[in-house]
Design an enzyme around this catalytic site. Structure first.
Site, PDB file in Angstrom:
ATOM      1  N   GLU A 123       1.397  -3.938 -12.029  1.00  0.00           N
ATOM      2  CA  GLU A 123       2.244  -5.110 -12.192  1.00  0.00           C
ATOM      3  C   GLU A 123       1.613  -6.382 -11.635  1.00  0.00           C
ATOM      4  OE1 GLU A 123       5.608  -3.258 -10.017  1.00  0.00           O
ATOM      5  OE2 GLU A 123       5.503  -5.014  -8.710  1.00  0.00           O
TER       6      GLU A 123
ATOM      7  N   CYS B 187       0.080 -13.491  -8.727  1.00  0.00           N
ATOM      8  CA  CYS B 187      -0.278 -12.416  -7.799  1.00  0.00           C
ATOM      9  C   CYS B 187      -0.669 -11.196  -8.636  1.00  0.00           C
ATOM     10  CB  CYS B 187       0.946 -12.112  -6.926  1.00  0.00           C
ATOM     11  SG  CYS B 187       0.703 -10.712  -5.840  1.00  0.00           S
TER      12      CYS B 187
ATOM     13  N   CYS C  14      -2.281   2.755  -4.223  1.00  0.00           N
ATOM     14  CA  CYS C  14      -3.119   2.263  -3.124  1.00  0.00           C
ATOM     15  C   CYS C  14      -3.424   3.409  -2.174  1.00  0.00           C
ATOM     16  CB  CYS C  14      -2.389   1.151  -2.378  1.00  0.00           C
ATOM     17  SG  CYS C  14      -3.355   0.498  -0.994  1.00  0.00           S
TER      18      CYS C  14
ATOM     19  N   CYS D 224       0.668   2.323   3.358  1.00  0.00           N
ATOM     20  CA  CYS D 224       1.584   1.733   4.356  1.00  0.00           C
ATOM     21  C   CYS D 224       3.015   2.196   4.047  1.00  0.00           C
ATOM     22  CB  CYS D 224       1.514   0.215   4.309  1.00  0.00           C
ATOM     23  SG  CYS D 224      -0.165  -0.418   4.516  1.00  0.00           S
TER      24      CYS D 224
ATOM     25  N   CYS E 103       5.620  -0.088   2.081  1.00  0.00           N
ATOM     26  CA  CYS E 103       5.185  -0.717   0.830  1.00  0.00           C
ATOM     27  C   CYS E 103       5.436   0.216  -0.355  1.00  0.00           C
ATOM     28  CB  CYS E 103       3.695  -1.045   0.943  1.00  0.00           C
ATOM     29  SG  CYS E 103       2.949  -1.556  -0.606  1.00  0.00           S
TER      30      CYS E 103
ATOM     31  N   CYS F 133       5.511  -6.261  -3.920  1.00  0.00           N
ATOM     32  CA  CYS F 133       4.382  -5.530  -4.484  1.00  0.00           C
ATOM     33  C   CYS F 133       4.743  -4.087  -4.849  1.00  0.00           C
ATOM     34  CB  CYS F 133       3.283  -5.592  -3.432  1.00  0.00           C
ATOM     35  SG  CYS F 133       2.104  -4.295  -3.375  1.00  0.00           S
TER      36      CYS F 133
HETATM   37  N1  SAH Z   1      -3.297  -4.235   0.024  1.00  0.00           N
HETATM   38  C1  SAH Z   1      -3.519  -5.566   0.420  1.00  0.00           C
HETATM   39  C2  SAH Z   1      -3.139  -6.491  -0.676  1.00  0.00           C
HETATM   40  C3  SAH Z   1      -1.762  -6.852  -0.948  1.00  0.00           C
HETATM   41  S1  SAH Z   1      -0.406  -5.729  -0.676  1.00  0.00           S
HETATM   42  C4  SAH Z   1      -2.849  -5.873   1.725  1.00  0.00           C
HETATM   43  O1  SAH Z   1      -2.110  -5.045   2.235  1.00  0.00           O
HETATM   44  O2  SAH Z   1      -3.117  -6.948   2.255  1.00  0.00           O
HETATM   45  C5  SAH Z   1       0.291  -6.503   0.618  1.00  0.00           C
HETATM   46  C6  SAH Z   1       1.384  -7.510   0.364  1.00  0.00           C
HETATM   47  O3  SAH Z   1       2.533  -6.922  -0.232  1.00  0.00           O
HETATM   48  C7  SAH Z   1       1.803  -7.991   1.726  1.00  0.00           C
HETATM   49  O4  SAH Z   1       1.053  -9.096   2.170  1.00  0.00           O
HETATM   50  C8  SAH Z   1       3.210  -8.326   1.457  1.00  0.00           C
HETATM   51  O5  SAH Z   1       3.261  -9.654   1.008  1.00  0.00           O
HETATM   52  C9  SAH Z   1       3.681  -7.453   0.345  1.00  0.00           C
HETATM   53  N2  SAH Z   1       4.587  -6.394   0.781  1.00  0.00           N
HETATM   54  C10 SAH Z   1       4.455  -5.058   0.610  1.00  0.00           C
HETATM   55  N3  SAH Z   1       5.540  -4.401   1.097  1.00  0.00           N
HETATM   56  C11 SAH Z   1       6.362  -5.356   1.568  1.00  0.00           C
HETATM   57  C12 SAH Z   1       7.665  -5.305   2.194  1.00  0.00           C
HETATM   58  N4  SAH Z   1       8.315  -4.155   2.406  1.00  0.00           N
HETATM   59  N5  SAH Z   1       8.196  -6.480   2.568  1.00  0.00           N
HETATM   60  C13 SAH Z   1       7.562  -7.657   2.355  1.00  0.00           C
HETATM   61  N6  SAH Z   1       6.356  -7.754   1.754  1.00  0.00           N
HETATM   62  C14 SAH Z   1       5.755  -6.622   1.368  1.00  0.00           C
HETATM   63 FE1  SF4 Z   2      -1.805  -0.803   0.072  1.00  0.00          FE
HETATM   64 FE2  SF4 Z   2       0.681  -1.721   0.122  1.00  0.00          FE
HETATM   65 FE3  SF4 Z   2      -0.615  -1.277   2.418  1.00  0.00          FE
HETATM   66 FE4  SF4 Z   2      -1.352  -3.351   0.799  1.00  0.00          FE
HETATM   67  S1  SF4 Z   2       0.595  -3.118   1.876  1.00  0.00           S
HETATM   68  S2  SF4 Z   2      -2.682  -1.838   1.843  1.00  0.00           S
HETATM   69  S3  SF4 Z   2      -0.923  -2.405  -1.229  1.00  0.00           S
HETATM   70  S4  SF4 Z   2      -0.052   0.295   0.894  1.00  0.00           S
END
Ligand code: SAH
Ligand code: SF4
Length: 371
Positions: free
Chosen positions: A94, A112, A119, A123, A126, A351
C-alpha cells in the site's frame, strides 16, 4: 513457471539502453521511452505517439510498462488517499498520498511508499510488522507507486494554477517494510526518481525512514546523497526498545546513535527521529528527559507521533495533554521537536493497516474487499 517479461521501470538508464540495443533499435529510443514513462507519465505504450508502431509492438510483446495494478483505493475526509496495489505475483502493498493545503502560497503533496511486502523487523505495534516478511520490492515496484499517483494527479489536476499544485512534491519511504533492508532496489529507485531523465524529484524532497539498521546507515552516509534520513527511535533505553523495535537487539542504541552522529557529520545534514508515543509505555516526563540526554549535541529534529488506533490494547495513544507535556519537556531540554499531524484516520491511514484489514476481510468473506 514462465518468466514475466522485463518491466521498463525495473531498469536503470544503462539497462534500458542495453534493452533497446538488443531490440535492434537506435540508441536515442531509450531516451524517448524514458521521457514517455517519467515525464509524460504514459499509461500505455499506445500513447507513445512518436515511437514507430512496430517498435511499440515489440515493446508490448517483450516488456511490461508497469509492475503494479491498483486493487483498491479509498479517500479520507482530509483528502488523504490510500491505495492498495497488486504485484505480478499477486502479493499486495500500500501507499498513502497526503495533500497539504498551501501554506504561504505553496501546496505540498507527500506520498508515503512501501519498499517491502511485509517487514522482517516485526515491531509489535505495527500492522505491517504483524504481517511477517514476504519479499523485497523491485526498483520498478517502488517507482511505480510514485508514477501511479503522479499520473493520477496529472489526469485530475488540469485546473491547477501551477505545476507544483499538480505534482508530487515529497516522497517518504515510510510505508510497508524496512527500506534499508532492501538497499540496492531503494537506491536504484531514488536515483531514477531524482534523475533529470527520470521524474526529476529533488533528493531533498525524499526521506528514508529506518528502524535502525546500522550498516545501512553507514553505507548511506557514504553515498553523498541529499536524501533525508528519519530514524524510528520510539524508546531511549535498550530494554524497552528491544521490545518495541526488535532489531535493537542486534543494533542497540549506543551503536545506533553513534551511527547517526557519524551520518550527520559525513553528510552535514540534520537527522530526524520518529518517536511514536504509547500511553504508559514511553510517554513519561522522565522518558522525555532520557530522550534529550541520548540525543544531546546531535543536529536533529524529533517528530512525535501519537500512536494510531490499534487492535492491541497495549498500544494506545496518550491524551493530547500528555503529548503536549512530552513535547514541552523536550523543548525545555533544547531538542527541536514537533508533533505529527494525524492523517487519514478514517481510512486506516497507518502503515500496513489497510492491507491488514482487507486481508482479514478477504479471509472471512473471500469475495469482499470493500470498506
Ligand atoms: N520500517 C521503517 C519505515 C517506515 S514504518 C521504520 O520503522 O522506520 C514506520 C512508520 O509507520 C512509523 O514511523 C510510523 O509513522 C508508522 N507506524 C507504524 N505503526 C504505527 C502505530 N501503531 N502508530 C503510529 N504510527 C505507526
Ligand atoms: Fe517494519 Fe513496521 Fe517496524 Fe517499520 S515500524 S520496521 S515497517 S515492523
Amino acid at each position: 513457471m514462465t518468466q514475466n517479461p522485463v518491466c521498463v521501470t525495473d531498469l536503470n538508464t544503462v539497462q534500458l539502453q542495453e534493452l533497446i540495443a538488443r531490440m535492434g533499435e537506435p540508441a536515442y529510443r531509450a531516451r524517448q521511452l524514458q521521457h514517455w514513462v517519467y515525464q509524460r507519465l504514459a499509461g500505455s505504450f499506445d500513447e507513445m505517439s512518436d515511437l514507430p508502431a512496430d517498435f511499440r509492438q515489440k515493446l508490448v510483446q517483450e516488456t511490461r510498462l508497469h509492475s503494479i495494478t491498483l486493487a483498491h483505493e479509498v479517500t479520507g475526509g482530509d483528502g488523504t488517499v490510500k491505495a492498495l496495489f497488486t504485484l505480478a505475483d499477486g502479493k499486495t502493498v500500500e501507499s498513502t498520498f497526503m495533500p497539504y493545503p498551501p501554506l504561504s502560497g505553496r501546496a505540498r503533496q507527500t506520498l508515503c511508499i512501501s519498499t517491502q511486502v511485509g517487514c522482517p523487523v516485526g515491531c509489535p505495534f505495527c500492522a505491517t510488522g504483524q504481517q511477517g516478511f514476504e519479499r523485497n520490492l523491485t526498483p520498478g515496484e517502488i517507482i511505480d507507486q510514485v508514477l501511479y499517483f503522479a499520473r493520477r494527479m496529472k489526469d485530475r489536476g488540469n485546473g491547477a494554477k501551477n505545476k507544483r499544485d499538480n505534482s508530487i512534491t515529497n516522497v517518504v519511504f515510510m510505508g510497508m517494510g524496512e527500506p534499508l533492508a532492501n538497499y540496492d532496489a531503494l537506491l536504484q529507485a531514488i536515483e531514477m526518481l531524482n534523475s533529470p531523465d527520470g521524474l526529476g524529484l529533488g533528493a531533498r524532497r525524499m526521506t528514508i525512514s529506518t528502524s535502525g539498521l546500522v550498516p545501512g546507515i553507514e553505507r548511506l552516509s557514504r553515498e553523498k546523497l541529499q536524501v533525508g534520513l528519519a530514524v524510528s527511535l520510539h524508546a531511549s533505553d535498550n530494554a524497552l526498545r528491544n521490545k518495541l523495535v526488535p532489531i535493537n537487539k542486534k543494533y542497540p542504541l549506543e551503536a545506533l546513535i553513534a551511527a547517526c552522529r557519524a551520518y550527520c557529520k559525513a553528510t552535514e545534514t540534520r537527522i530526524s527521529f520518529e518517536y511514536i508515543l504509547f500511553e504508559g509505555l514511553n510517554d513519561s516526563i522522565e522518558q522525555a528527559r532520557s530522550v534529550a540526554r541520548l540525543l544531546a549535541g546531535l543536529d536533529c529534529h524529533v517528530n512525535l507521533i501519537p500512536a494510531n488506533r490499534s487492535a492491541d490494547r497495549h498500544f494506545k495513544s496518550p491524551s493530547p495533554e500528555a503529548v503536549a507535556a512530552f513535547q514541552a519537556e523536550l523543548q525545555r531540554q533544547s531538542i527541536f521537536c514537533t508533533v505529527r499531524e494525524k492523517r487519514g484516520l478514517d481510512i486506516d491511514g497507518g502503515c500496513g493497516q489497510l492491507r491488514s484489514r482487507l486481508m482479514n476481510e478477504a479471509h472471512r468473506e473471500p469475495r469482499s474487499v470493500r470498506p
